[in-house]
Design a protein around this motif. Sequence first.
Motif, short mmCIF file in Angstrom:
data_model
loop_
_atom_site.label_atom_id
_atom_site.label_comp_id
_atom_site.label_asym_id
_atom_site.label_seq_id
_atom_site.Cartn_x
_atom_site.Cartn_y
_atom_site.Cartn_z
N VAL A 234 2.57 -16.86 4.02
CA VAL A 234 2.26 -15.73 3.12
C VAL A 234 3.55 -15.06 2.65
O VAL A 234 3.71 -14.76 1.46
N ALA A 235 4.50 -14.84 3.56
CA ALA A 235 5.76 -14.21 3.18
C ALA A 235 6.54 -15.11 2.21
O ALA A 235 7.13 -14.62 1.24
N PHE B 234 2.00 -6.53 4.59
CA PHE B 234 0.98 -7.35 3.93
C PHE B 234 0.98 -8.78 4.46
O PHE B 234 -0.07 -9.34 4.77
N ALA B 235 2.18 -9.37 4.58
CA ALA B 235 2.29 -10.75 5.05
C ALA B 235 1.79 -10.87 6.49
O ALA B 235 1.10 -11.84 6.83
N SER C 114 5.24 -17.27 0.14
CA SER C 114 4.53 -17.22 -1.14
C SER C 114 4.89 -15.95 -1.91
O SER C 114 5.10 -15.99 -3.13
N CYS C 115 4.98 -14.83 -1.21
CA CYS C 115 5.40 -13.58 -1.85
C CYS C 115 6.80 -13.71 -2.43
O CYS C 115 7.07 -13.26 -3.54
N PHE C 116 7.69 -14.35 -1.67
CA PHE C 116 9.06 -14.56 -2.17
C PHE C 116 9.07 -15.42 -3.42
O PHE C 116 9.76 -15.11 -4.40
N SER D 259 6.43 -2.88 2.84
CA SER D 259 5.03 -3.11 2.49
C SER D 259 4.73 -4.61 2.36
O SER D 259 3.64 -5.06 2.74
N ILE D 260 5.68 -5.39 1.87
CA ILE D 260 5.47 -6.84 1.77
C ILE D 260 5.39 -7.45 3.17
O ILE D 260 4.55 -8.33 3.42
N ILE E 126 6.69 -15.90 -5.61
CA ILE E 126 6.11 -15.16 -6.73
C ILE E 126 7.12 -14.18 -7.30
O ILE E 126 7.30 -14.08 -8.52
N CYS E 127 7.83 -13.46 -6.43
CA CYS E 127 8.83 -12.50 -6.90
C CYS E 127 10.00 -13.21 -7.59
O CYS E 127 10.50 -12.73 -8.62
N THR F 259 -2.17 -10.25 6.53
CA THR F 259 -2.84 -11.36 5.87
C THR F 259 -2.69 -12.65 6.69
O THR F 259 -3.64 -13.41 6.82
#
Length: 54
Positions: free
Chosen positions: A31-32, A6-7, A34-36, A2-3, A38-39, A10
């Motif tokens: 974007v990917a 989304f990446a 940034s998700c990393f 899902s990530i 944040i996690c 987006t």
Amino acid sequence: MSIATFATLTGILLPMQFDLPVPSGAAIILVAGSCFLICAAQRAFLPALRGDSA
């Protein structure tokens, strides 16, 4: 999965929607990443996510 979805979506839609001078491939990576980040920050600062059995 899902990530990644989304990446990808987006990263493709943001440059088109806001007329950003960034190629879609680079936007997907940003974007990917940034998700990393944040996690990773959540895991570092929230004890419940660390997995410690303290």
